[in-house]
Design a protein around this motif. Sequence first.
Motif, PDB file in Angstrom:
ATOM      1  N   THR A 137       0.854  -1.182   0.000  1.00  0.00           N
ATOM      2  CA  THR A 137       0.000   0.000   0.000  1.00  0.00           C
ATOM      3  C   THR A 137       0.887   1.227   0.000  1.00  0.00           C
ATOM      4  O   THR A 137       1.782   1.338   0.830  1.00  0.00           O
ATOM      5  CB  THR A 137      -0.893   0.008   1.262  1.00  0.00           C
ATOM      6  OG1 THR A 137      -1.633  -1.207   1.301  1.00  0.00           O
ATOM      7  CG2 THR A 137      -1.845   1.181   1.251  1.00  0.00           C
ATOM      8  N   ARG A 183      -7.727   3.946  -0.888  1.00  0.00           N
ATOM      9  CA  ARG A 183      -6.535   3.121  -0.844  1.00  0.00           C
ATOM     10  C   ARG A 183      -6.761   1.973  -1.833  1.00  0.00           C
ATOM     11  O   ARG A 183      -7.724   1.253  -1.726  1.00  0.00           O
ATOM     12  CB  ARG A 183      -6.308   2.542   0.547  1.00  0.00           C
ATOM     13  CG  ARG A 183      -6.119   3.614   1.588  1.00  0.00           C
ATOM     14  CD  ARG A 183      -6.021   2.990   2.971  1.00  0.00           C
ATOM     15  NE  ARG A 183      -6.160   3.993   3.975  1.00  0.00           N
ATOM     16  CZ  ARG A 183      -5.178   4.777   4.397  1.00  0.00           C
ATOM     17  NH1 ARG A 183      -3.985   4.660   3.883  1.00  0.00           N
ATOM     18  NH2 ARG A 183      -5.387   5.680   5.321  1.00  0.00           N
ATOM     19  N   HIS A 227      -5.459  -1.498  -3.072  1.00  0.00           N
ATOM     20  CA  HIS A 227      -4.590  -2.602  -2.688  1.00  0.00           C
ATOM     21  C   HIS A 227      -4.500  -3.564  -3.852  1.00  0.00           C
ATOM     22  O   HIS A 227      -5.514  -3.979  -4.395  1.00  0.00           O
ATOM     23  CB  HIS A 227      -5.157  -3.358  -1.477  1.00  0.00           C
ATOM     24  CG  HIS A 227      -5.181  -2.518  -0.252  1.00  0.00           C
ATOM     25  ND1 HIS A 227      -4.101  -2.409   0.571  1.00  0.00           N
ATOM     26  CD2 HIS A 227      -6.139  -1.727   0.259  1.00  0.00           C
ATOM     27  CE1 HIS A 227      -4.396  -1.608   1.563  1.00  0.00           C
ATOM     28  NE2 HIS A 227      -5.628  -1.166   1.397  1.00  0.00           N
TER      29      HIS A 227
END
Length: 151
Positions: free
Chosen positions: A15, A44, A46
Motif C-alpha cells: 500500500t 486506498r 490494494h
Amino acid sequence: MSKITQVLATGKTRTTGTDAAVFSGNHEGKLDIHLTAPGNNAVRVHHFNAIEAHPTAEQLFAGAWSACYSAAVGLTAKQLKVALPADTTVEIEVDLGLGGHEYFIQARLTLFAPGIDREVALKIAHGADAICPYSKATKGNIDVVLNVVTD
C-alpha cells in the motif's frame, strides 16, 4: 506462542501513501480493492500478489491490516511532525503455516520511507504498530516482525 516450521502460503499486499493521496499497490495486480481508514475519505488501492486468480484469506487479512496500519503510519508521522515522502509504502506479508500438526499465521510488516532518518522511521513504525487495531489484535497471538527501509 507456537512457531511456524513450514510455510504453506503467503498473502502479500503493498500500500502506498498514508494520507489523502490515492494509494496504489504492487505490480502483480490480481485484485484491486478500494479501502479507506475510518473517518478518512482517501481511497486506498490494494493490489494483491496471488498465485491463483482469487485472493486468499491471508491476502485479505494483509490487505485490511495494511489499510489500518498505513493510516496509523500517517497519524503517527503527523504527531511526530514528520513529513512523509510521497512514495511512503507499507508492505504486509501474512504466512499460513504448520507448527507441528497445528495451523498458525505469522506476519511481516515493512515500512518503506525513503529519505527519512532510520531512527525516525523506526519511531513511526513502532508508534503505528502501537495504535493500529489490527496490530493490537495480533500482539501476543501471532509472530510479527516489524521492519523499516529508508533507502
